[in-house]
Design an enzyme around this catalytic site. Structure first.
Site, PDB file in Angstrom:
ATOM      1  N   TYR A  32      10.453 107.058  31.608  1.00  0.00           N
ATOM      2  CA  TYR A  32      10.582 106.203  32.787  1.00  0.00           C
ATOM      3  C   TYR A  32      11.511 105.054  32.419  1.00  0.00           C
ATOM      4  CZ  TYR A  32       9.478 105.330  37.571  1.00  0.00           C
ATOM      5  OH  TYR A  32       9.590 105.207  38.938  1.00  0.00           O
ATOM      6  N   LEU A  33      12.708 105.463  32.022  1.00  0.00           N
ATOM      7  CA  LEU A  33      13.650 104.554  31.369  1.00  0.00           C
ATOM      8  C   LEU A  33      14.114 103.428  32.279  1.00  0.00           C
ATOM      9  CD1 LEU A  33      15.825 107.201  29.474  1.00  0.00           C
ATOM     10  CD2 LEU A  33      13.820 105.958  28.656  1.00  0.00           C
ATOM     11  N   GLY A  36      16.146  98.112  29.528  1.00  0.00           N
ATOM     12  CA  GLY A  36      15.675  97.747  28.190  1.00  0.00           C
ATOM     13  C   GLY A  36      15.857  98.916  27.228  1.00  0.00           C
ATOM     14  N   HIS A  37      15.387 100.099  27.646  1.00  0.00           N
ATOM     15  CA  HIS A  37      15.553 101.291  26.815  1.00  0.00           C
ATOM     16  C   HIS A  37      17.041 101.602  26.598  1.00  0.00           C
ATOM     17  CE1 HIS A  37      11.572 102.413  28.874  1.00  0.00           C
ATOM     18  NE2 HIS A  37      11.247 102.331  27.604  1.00  0.00           N
ATOM     19  N   GLN A  61      -2.146 107.070  21.711  1.00  0.00           N
ATOM     20  CA  GLN A  61      -2.090 105.606  21.712  1.00  0.00           C
ATOM     21  C   GLN A  61      -2.702 104.990  22.969  1.00  0.00           C
ATOM     22  OE1 GLN A  61       2.348 105.688  21.519  1.00  0.00           O
ATOM     23  NE2 GLN A  61       2.244 103.924  22.885  1.00  0.00           N
ATOM     24  N   GLN A 153       4.061  95.606  17.765  1.00  0.00           N
ATOM     25  CA  GLN A 153       4.422  96.979  17.400  1.00  0.00           C
ATOM     26  C   GLN A 153       5.516  96.986  16.333  1.00  0.00           C
ATOM     27  OE1 GLN A 153       4.721 100.496  20.187  1.00  0.00           O
ATOM     28  NE2 GLN A 153       6.869  99.930  20.126  1.00  0.00           N
ATOM     29  N   SER A 185       9.791  96.648  31.987  1.00  0.00           N
ATOM     30  CA  SER A 185       8.750  97.530  31.459  1.00  0.00           C
ATOM     31  C   SER A 185       8.551  98.675  32.438  1.00  0.00           C
ATOM     32  CB  SER A 185       7.438  96.745  31.319  1.00  0.00           C
ATOM     33  OG  SER A 185       6.354  97.638  31.164  1.00  0.00           O
ATOM     34  N   SER A 186       8.272  99.854  31.890  1.00  0.00           N
ATOM     35  CA  SER A 186       7.987 101.002  32.768  1.00  0.00           C
ATOM     36  C   SER A 186       6.780 100.696  33.639  1.00  0.00           C
ATOM     37  CB  SER A 186       7.708 102.251  31.932  1.00  0.00           C
ATOM     38  OG  SER A 186       8.762 102.477  31.014  1.00  0.00           O
TER      39      SER A 186
HETATM   40  P1  AMP Z   1       8.146 102.373  25.707  1.00  0.00           P
HETATM   41  O1  AMP Z   1       8.825 103.450  26.457  1.00  0.00           O
HETATM   42  O2  AMP Z   1       7.525 101.330  26.566  1.00  0.00           O
HETATM   43  O3  AMP Z   1       7.221 102.896  24.638  1.00  0.00           O
HETATM   44  O4  AMP Z   1       9.283 101.604  24.922  1.00  0.00           O
HETATM   45  C1  AMP Z   1      10.168 102.292  24.071  1.00  0.00           C
HETATM   46  C2  AMP Z   1      10.970 101.282  23.284  1.00  0.00           C
HETATM   47  O5  AMP Z   1      11.699 100.445  24.185  1.00  0.00           O
HETATM   48  C3  AMP Z   1      10.079 100.337  22.446  1.00  0.00           C
HETATM   49  O6  AMP Z   1      10.710 100.073  21.204  1.00  0.00           O
HETATM   50  C4  AMP Z   1      10.024  99.098  23.308  1.00  0.00           C
HETATM   51  O7  AMP Z   1       9.783  97.923  22.565  1.00  0.00           O
HETATM   52  C5  AMP Z   1      11.412  99.094  23.906  1.00  0.00           C
HETATM   53  N1  AMP Z   1      11.442  98.298  25.127  1.00  0.00           N
HETATM   54  C6  AMP Z   1      10.573  98.372  26.179  1.00  0.00           C
HETATM   55  N2  AMP Z   1      10.882  97.439  27.110  1.00  0.00           N
HETATM   56  C7  AMP Z   1      11.952  96.754  26.616  1.00  0.00           C
HETATM   57  C8  AMP Z   1      12.725  95.651  27.111  1.00  0.00           C
HETATM   58  N3  AMP Z   1      12.468  95.066  28.267  1.00  0.00           N
HETATM   59  N4  AMP Z   1      13.754  95.212  26.353  1.00  0.00           N
HETATM   60  C9  AMP Z   1      14.038  95.801  25.150  1.00  0.00           C
HETATM   61  N5  AMP Z   1      13.334  96.843  24.640  1.00  0.00           N
HETATM   62  C10 AMP Z   1      12.314  97.304  25.357  1.00  0.00           C
END
Ligand code: AMP
Length: 284
Positions: A32-33, A36-37, A61, A153, A185-186
């Site tokens: 769900y990119l 940030g991703h 998790q 994390q 955030s997703s």
């Molecule tokens: P997730 O899909 O939420 O597990 O995140 C995957 C990676 O993307 C993890 O390393 C998160 O810390 C990073 N991430 C999530 N949201 C952001 C954001 N807003 N800015 C930068 N990195 C992010």
């Protein structure tokens, strides 16, 4: 971009790349990119020859009452976005591929995982560490990129890499934010529009504490207090924690020292949605 669903195929592809002298940057995600991703993926392209991303919503998790089933998923959309960010291989294993019926080993962490996220979400970081080790062993990267958004994390991953002598270079990239400051955030899609508007208070709380520190405040409880007071302006917020901690080991001294790096960390529920954010700064 090639989508790879099997661990053996991923390992073989990575070994081929390495034999051809290519370095690999890896960005693990739960899909769900968002921007940030994509920022992490683009950064990967600057750091290595080839970028591999993964999409895997990792069941180990999530706690029993958390959102594993309803975590947002849209693989077709993710595929297009990852490709646009320069990802060359997208590792997309099924749950049965990562955790077959015969799966029997979990990492059990302690210390850094006993507080904050780890305290509220028991077992969460054991699941994170386990899946990250499995993903590293599938993708065989030189570099792995994580977001500062998930501050604790990043500390957990560094601990894992140290403890198990994992030959992967860990890189942390800054948090991408929406225009009003809310960390991308997703899970933001869970927020109904009235709460979405109020969510920027989290960033305001971090900034208030940042300003107080810049005015000379070094006492931990005074810094915590200003964040709590700010968050209390939104009645729908249920606070988990708003704390200033040392950035390297997440400790809570009564007072911080000049020059010390401090992380301001917040976790709260806005309605039913759990949101986390942080800011890292040096004490003047
Ligand atoms: P997730 O899909 O939420 O597990 O995140 C995957 C990676 O993307 C993890 O390393 C998160 O810390 C990073 N991430 C999530 N949201 C952001 C954001 N807003 N800015 C930068 N990195 C992010």
């Amino acid at each position: 971009m090639l989508v790879i669903e099997k661990i053996a195929e991923m390992q073989s592809k990575s070994n081929d790349l390495k034999k051809n002298g290519k370095t690999i940057a890896f960005v693990p995600t739960m899909g769900y990119l968002h921007e940030g991703h994509l920022g992490l993926m683009r950064y990967g392209k600057e750091l290595a020859d080839v970028v591999i991303a993964s999409i895997f919503v990792n069941p180990t998790q999530f706690g029993p009452n958390e959102d594993f089933e309803k975590y947002p998923r849209d693989f077709e959309r993710d595929k297009t976005m990852a490709e646009s960010a320069g990802v060359e291989y997208l590792f997309y294993p099924a749950v049965e591929e990562m955790y077959p019926g015969s799966f029997n080993t979990m990492i059990k962490m302690s210390g850094i995982t006993d507080k904050f996220e780890g305290k509220t979400r028991p077992g969460h970081f054991d699941g994170v560490a386990t899946v990250v080790l499995k993903l590293f062993n599938a993708v065989l990267p030189d570099i792995a990129i994580f977001g500062q958004k998930d501050f604790q994390q990043t500390a957990v991953i560094r601990q894992l890499v140290r403890d198990f002598n994992i030959p992967v270079n860990i890189v942390v990239a800054p948090t991408k934010r929406e225009e009003d400051g809310l960390a991308m955030s997703s899970r933001n899609v869970y927020l109904p529009s009235d709460l979405r508007q109020k969510a920027s208070i989290i960033y305001s709380a971090l900034n208030s504490a940042n300003a107080l520190i810049n005015q000379g405040e070094k006492k931990r409880l005074a810094i915590n207090e200003i964040m709590k007071n700010k968050l209390a302006e939104v009645s729908e917020i249920r606070l988990d924690y708003a704390c200033a901690v040392t950035a390297d080991s997440m400790e809570e001294p009564d007072e911080f020292n000049s020059g010390e790096s401090v992380a301001l960390i917040i976790a709260c529920y806005l309605g039913k949605t759990r949101l986390i954010d942080n800011k890292v700064l040096a004490i003047p």
